[in-house]
Design an enzyme around this catalytic site. Structure first.
Site, PDB file in Angstrom:
ATOM      1  N   LYS A   1       0.872  -1.174   0.000  1.00  0.00           N
ATOM      2  CA  LYS A   1       0.000   0.000   0.000  1.00  0.00           C
ATOM      3  C   LYS A   1       0.905   1.219   0.000  1.00  0.00           C
ATOM      4  O   LYS A   1       1.951   1.202   0.656  1.00  0.00           O
ATOM      5  CB  LYS A   1      -0.860   0.032   1.270  1.00  0.00           C
ATOM      6  CG  LYS A   1      -1.942  -1.019   1.299  1.00  0.00           C
ATOM      7  CD  LYS A   1      -2.827  -0.809   2.523  1.00  0.00           C
ATOM      8  CE  LYS A   1      -3.462  -2.117   2.921  1.00  0.00           C
ATOM      9  NZ  LYS A   1      -3.776  -2.233   4.331  1.00  0.00           N
TER      10      LYS A   1
ATOM     11  N   HIS B   1       0.122  -1.855  16.132  1.00  0.00           N
ATOM     12  CA  HIS B   1      -0.751  -0.715  15.806  1.00  0.00           C
ATOM     13  C   HIS B   1      -0.288   0.559  16.525  1.00  0.00           C
ATOM     14  O   HIS B   1      -1.082   1.479  16.754  1.00  0.00           O
ATOM     15  CB  HIS B   1      -2.214  -0.955  16.243  1.00  0.00           C
ATOM     16  CG  HIS B   1      -2.955  -1.998  15.483  1.00  0.00           C
ATOM     17  ND1 HIS B   1      -3.887  -2.821  16.090  1.00  0.00           N
ATOM     18  CD2 HIS B   1      -2.933  -2.346  14.182  1.00  0.00           C
ATOM     19  CE1 HIS B   1      -4.400  -3.635  15.189  1.00  0.00           C
ATOM     20  NE2 HIS B   1      -3.832  -3.380  14.018  1.00  0.00           N
TER      21      HIS B   1
ATOM     22  N   LEU C   1     -10.161  -0.795  16.301  1.00  0.00           N
ATOM     23  CA  LEU C   1     -10.957  -1.948  15.889  1.00  0.00           C
ATOM     24  C   LEU C   1     -11.038  -2.002  14.363  1.00  0.00           C
ATOM     25  O   LEU C   1     -11.918  -1.405  13.746  1.00  0.00           O
ATOM     26  CB  LEU C   1     -12.371  -1.858  16.492  1.00  0.00           C
ATOM     27  CG  LEU C   1     -12.453  -1.545  18.000  1.00  0.00           C
ATOM     28  CD1 LEU C   1     -13.906  -1.422  18.443  1.00  0.00           C
ATOM     29  CD2 LEU C   1     -11.727  -2.606  18.814  1.00  0.00           C
TER      30      LEU C   1
ATOM     31  N   ARG D   1      -8.664 -13.482  14.085  1.00  0.00           N
ATOM     32  CA  ARG D   1      -7.813 -13.960  15.187  1.00  0.00           C
ATOM     33  C   ARG D   1      -8.635 -14.110  16.467  1.00  0.00           C
ATOM     34  O   ARG D   1      -9.515 -13.287  16.739  1.00  0.00           O
ATOM     35  CB  ARG D   1      -6.671 -12.981  15.469  1.00  0.00           C
ATOM     36  CG  ARG D   1      -5.710 -12.804  14.315  1.00  0.00           C
ATOM     37  CD  ARG D   1      -4.496 -11.974  14.782  1.00  0.00           C
ATOM     38  NE  ARG D   1      -3.679 -11.566  13.656  1.00  0.00           N
ATOM     39  CZ  ARG D   1      -3.475 -10.294  13.301  1.00  0.00           C
ATOM     40  NH1 ARG D   1      -4.000  -9.301  13.993  1.00  0.00           N
ATOM     41  NH2 ARG D   1      -2.725 -10.008  12.258  1.00  0.00           N
TER      42      ARG D   1
ATOM     43  N   ARG E   1     -20.138  -5.210   8.878  1.00  0.00           N
ATOM     44  CA  ARG E   1     -21.363  -4.829   8.156  1.00  0.00           C
ATOM     45  C   ARG E   1     -22.242  -6.047   7.902  1.00  0.00           C
ATOM     46  O   ARG E   1     -23.451  -6.020   8.099  1.00  0.00           O
ATOM     47  CB  ARG E   1     -21.010  -4.188   6.806  1.00  0.00           C
ATOM     48  CG  ARG E   1     -20.537  -2.782   6.922  1.00  0.00           C
ATOM     49  CD  ARG E   1     -19.848  -2.338   5.664  1.00  0.00           C
ATOM     50  NE  ARG E   1     -18.541  -3.003   5.543  1.00  0.00           N
ATOM     51  CZ  ARG E   1     -17.535  -2.550   4.814  1.00  0.00           C
ATOM     52  NH1 ARG E   1     -17.679  -1.459   4.123  1.00  0.00           N
ATOM     53  NH2 ARG E   1     -16.388  -3.186   4.774  1.00  0.00           N
TER      54      ARG E   1
ATOM     55  N   GLY F   1     -11.572   0.707  11.019  1.00  0.00           N
ATOM     56  CA  GLY F   1     -12.769   0.384  10.228  1.00  0.00           C
ATOM     57  C   GLY F   1     -14.031   0.158  11.039  1.00  0.00           C
ATOM     58  O   GLY F   1     -15.069   0.769  10.771  1.00  0.00           O
TER      59      GLY F   1
ATOM     60  N   GLU G   1      -2.724   6.336   9.855  1.00  0.00           N
ATOM     61  CA  GLU G   1      -1.375   5.817  10.069  1.00  0.00           C
ATOM     62  C   GLU G   1      -0.397   6.360   9.024  1.00  0.00           C
ATOM     63  O   GLU G   1       0.758   6.619   9.334  1.00  0.00           O
ATOM     64  CB  GLU G   1      -1.407   4.284  10.042  1.00  0.00           C
ATOM     65  CG  GLU G   1      -2.111   3.729  11.274  1.00  0.00           C
ATOM     66  CD  GLU G   1      -2.463   2.253  11.168  1.00  0.00           C
ATOM     67  OE1 GLU G   1      -3.498   1.951  10.547  1.00  0.00           O
ATOM     68  OE2 GLU G   1      -1.713   1.423  11.687  1.00  0.00           O
TER      69      GLU G   1
HETATM   70  P1  ADP Z   1      -7.373  -3.371   8.600  1.00  0.00           P
HETATM   71  O1  ADP Z   1      -6.574  -2.095   8.395  1.00  0.00           O
HETATM   72  O2  ADP Z   1      -7.111  -4.073   9.887  1.00  0.00           O
HETATM   73  O3  ADP Z   1      -7.431  -4.279   7.426  1.00  0.00           O
HETATM   74  P2  ADP Z   1      -9.686  -1.588   8.728  1.00  0.00           P
HETATM   75  O4  ADP Z   1      -9.330  -0.676   9.829  1.00  0.00           O
HETATM   76  O5  ADP Z   1      -9.737  -1.061   7.354  1.00  0.00           O
HETATM   77  O6  ADP Z   1      -8.873  -2.934   8.784  1.00  0.00           O
HETATM   78  O7  ADP Z   1     -11.124  -2.215   9.088  1.00  0.00           O
HETATM   79  C1  ADP Z   1     -11.723  -3.149   8.258  1.00  0.00           C
HETATM   80  C2  ADP Z   1     -13.014  -3.620   8.912  1.00  0.00           C
HETATM   81  O8  ADP Z   1     -13.847  -2.504   9.225  1.00  0.00           O
HETATM   82  C3  ADP Z   1     -13.877  -4.495   8.016  1.00  0.00           C
HETATM   83  O9  ADP Z   1     -13.503  -5.846   8.114  1.00  0.00           O
HETATM   84  C4  ADP Z   1     -15.274  -4.271   8.578  1.00  0.00           C
HETATM   85  O10 ADP Z   1     -15.527  -5.224   9.608  1.00  0.00           O
HETATM   86  C5  ADP Z   1     -15.196  -2.908   9.233  1.00  0.00           C
HETATM   87  N1  ADP Z   1     -15.977  -1.879   8.556  1.00  0.00           N
HETATM   88  C6  ADP Z   1     -15.628  -1.118   7.521  1.00  0.00           C
HETATM   89  N2  ADP Z   1     -16.633  -0.288   7.162  1.00  0.00           N
HETATM   90  C7  ADP Z   1     -17.655  -0.532   8.007  1.00  0.00           C
HETATM   91  C8  ADP Z   1     -18.981  -0.005   8.178  1.00  0.00           C
HETATM   92  N3  ADP Z   1     -19.442   0.958   7.393  1.00  0.00           N
HETATM   93  N4  ADP Z   1     -19.731  -0.509   9.170  1.00  0.00           N
HETATM   94  C9  ADP Z   1     -19.257  -1.479   9.975  1.00  0.00           C
HETATM   95  N5  ADP Z   1     -18.049  -2.029   9.871  1.00  0.00           N
HETATM   96  C10 ADP Z   1     -17.246  -1.555   8.908  1.00  0.00           C
END
Ligand code: ADP
Length: 403
Positions: free
Chosen positions: A19, A185, A214, A246, A289, A335, A389
């Site tokens: 990324k 993190h 989260l 996990r 979601r 997320g 980040e």
């Molecule tokens: P990572 O960086 O650990 O891959 P992110 O911080 O991007 O993860 O979070 C991804 C997670 O956020 C997804 O797996 C999903 O569970 C959650 N997520 C993303 N958008 C939404 C939303 N609009 N509503 C609820 N959960 C969401």
């Protein structure tokens, strides 16, 4: 470094992905963002968005053999928008490095000795550090003259007191194999705890914050006066909260049991706990979601997975409240934390005696800005603070090369 060099390229190299973001540090603006996925497969994919030119997102599919080829492809995309890696405006490349052990407490300019030390940490980060090293070497080959900076996921947690970082196992064995709580993190916990203080109109030194990061991976941290005093991930990112795939905390004897009784070997146990557990293991979905949608349809497995996820979160909020003594704010990020209002509501529900509450209408508002979701009367501020980040890595990188 040229006086006009104000851009930083941030690289986050995973085992099969890279990324990247190119930022202008005069105002923190994103000039380009993108992602290379499925490196090493026939169906590799590069998605690139040149924000500086207002250009459309461009996607290309086709085999990208390795990280060197991936970065070359990224360099070509950037060059097509006049943002090439050979530009004199590029000040440095900032790399996310997952494991910095105990040695790296700060962002660090990468030289041979630093690379060697990151290599030495591979046994404690076998999935992550090799990919980070490959990313660094490739970037060095492309721009040997440019400062490359490592920003470590573990660095923010190196302030933890020894009694929080040390596991209660035989000291000699632990020390011989560098077994302790490192936490991950860290870039996000640092950024979010600082932003939370800002939201409260205070200096970081004045506030105690519980940060709940989260995402698909998830971790909690207790931050006292801007310094981390405890965090939920441990030797590896497996410990702590229930995550997308996990397990988080379990009795370590489960692993012996799986080997002795279920006949699994180390790799199978590793895969079970890291990839097939957490929300996906409990209900078959790891996207919050989808889990919420299933709950709305009355799906009991999804409901139980959600309840287990929330129960663990509450336990950490309670534990870190006790560790901190006084809590000024609980900050939700990443997320799930930024988007899933039902998670925030359920995690804080019933904690009124601890001074914590969520206002339903504030919690329902969607925004990309840091915001409070607690009612005025609550003693503890509950906040949603979007993490960034990449910006944090870019800022730390830029500050270091300008020091
Ligand atoms: P990572 O960086 O650990 O891959 P992110 O911080 O991007 O993860 O979070 C991804 C997670 O956020 C997804 O797996 C999903 O569970 C959650 N997520 C993303 N958008 C939404 C939303 N609009 N509503 C609820 N959960 C969401």
């Amino acid at each position: 470094m040229s006086a006009t060099a104000t851009r930083v390229l941030v690289l986050n190299s995973g085992s099969s992905s890279v990324k990247y973001q190119l930022l202008d540090m005069t105002d923190g603006a994103r000039l380009a963002v993108g992602l290379v996925e499925r490196i090493g497969e026939e169906t590799s994919r590069l998605a690139h968005t040149p924000l500086a030119t207002g250009g459309e997102r461009r996607e290309t599919e086709g085999p990208i053999a390795d990280h060197t080829a991936a970065l070359k492809a990224v360099a070509k995309e950037l060059a097509a928008d006049g943002l090439g890696l050979d530009s004199p405006e590029l000040a440095a490349i900032g790399h996310r490095v997952v494991h910095g052990g105990l040695k790296f407490t700060e962002p660090t300019v990468i030289d041979d000795a630093v690379l060697k030390e990151i290599e030495r940490l591979i046994p404690v980060a076998p999935l992550h550090n090799p990919a980070n090293i490959t990313g660094i070497r490739t970037a060095q080959a492309l721009r040997p003259d440019l400062p490359q900076v490592a920003v470590f996921d573990t660095a923010f947690h190196t302030t933890m007191p020894e009694y929080a970082a040390r596991y209660a196992i035989d000291v000699a064995t632990a020390d011989a194999h560098r077994i302790r709580r490192y936490g991950f993190h860290g870039t996000s916990h640092a950024y979010v705890s600082r932003k939370t203080a800002e939201l409260l109109g205070k200096a970081p030194e004045e506030v105690n914050v519980i940060v709940l990061h989260l995402g698909n991976g998830a971790s909690a941290s207790a931050v006292r006066g801007g310094r981390c005093v405890d965090t939920s991930m441990g030797l590896t990112p497996l410990e702590g909260l229930v995550m997308g795939t996990r397990s988080g905390d379990i009795d370590p004897a489960v692993t012996f049991h799986l080997k002795r009784v279920a006949g699994m070997d180390e790799d199978e146990v590793d895969t079970l706990l890291n990839k097939k557990s957490g929300l996906i293991g409990l209900c078959g979905d790891n996207d919050m979601r989808e889990i919420r949608r299933r709950i709305d349809e009355g799906d009991e497995r999804a409901q139980l997975a959600f309840d287990i996820y929330i129960h663990r979160l509450k336990k950490y909020i309670g534990a870190y409240s006790a560790v901190l003594g006084r809590v000024d704010a609980v900050a939700f990020t990443a997320g799930v934390g930024e988007n899933a209002a039902p998670v925030r509501e359920a995690a804080i529900a019933g904690l009124e005696e601890m001074g914590m509450a969520v206002d339903a209408s504030l919690n329902a508002l969607r925004s990309g800005e840091p915001r409070l979701i607690s009612p005025d009367y609550a003693r503890v501020a509950v906040a949603v603070v979007p993490t960034d980040e990449e910006l944090e890595i870019a800022q730390q990188t830029y500050a270091l090369v300008n020091a």
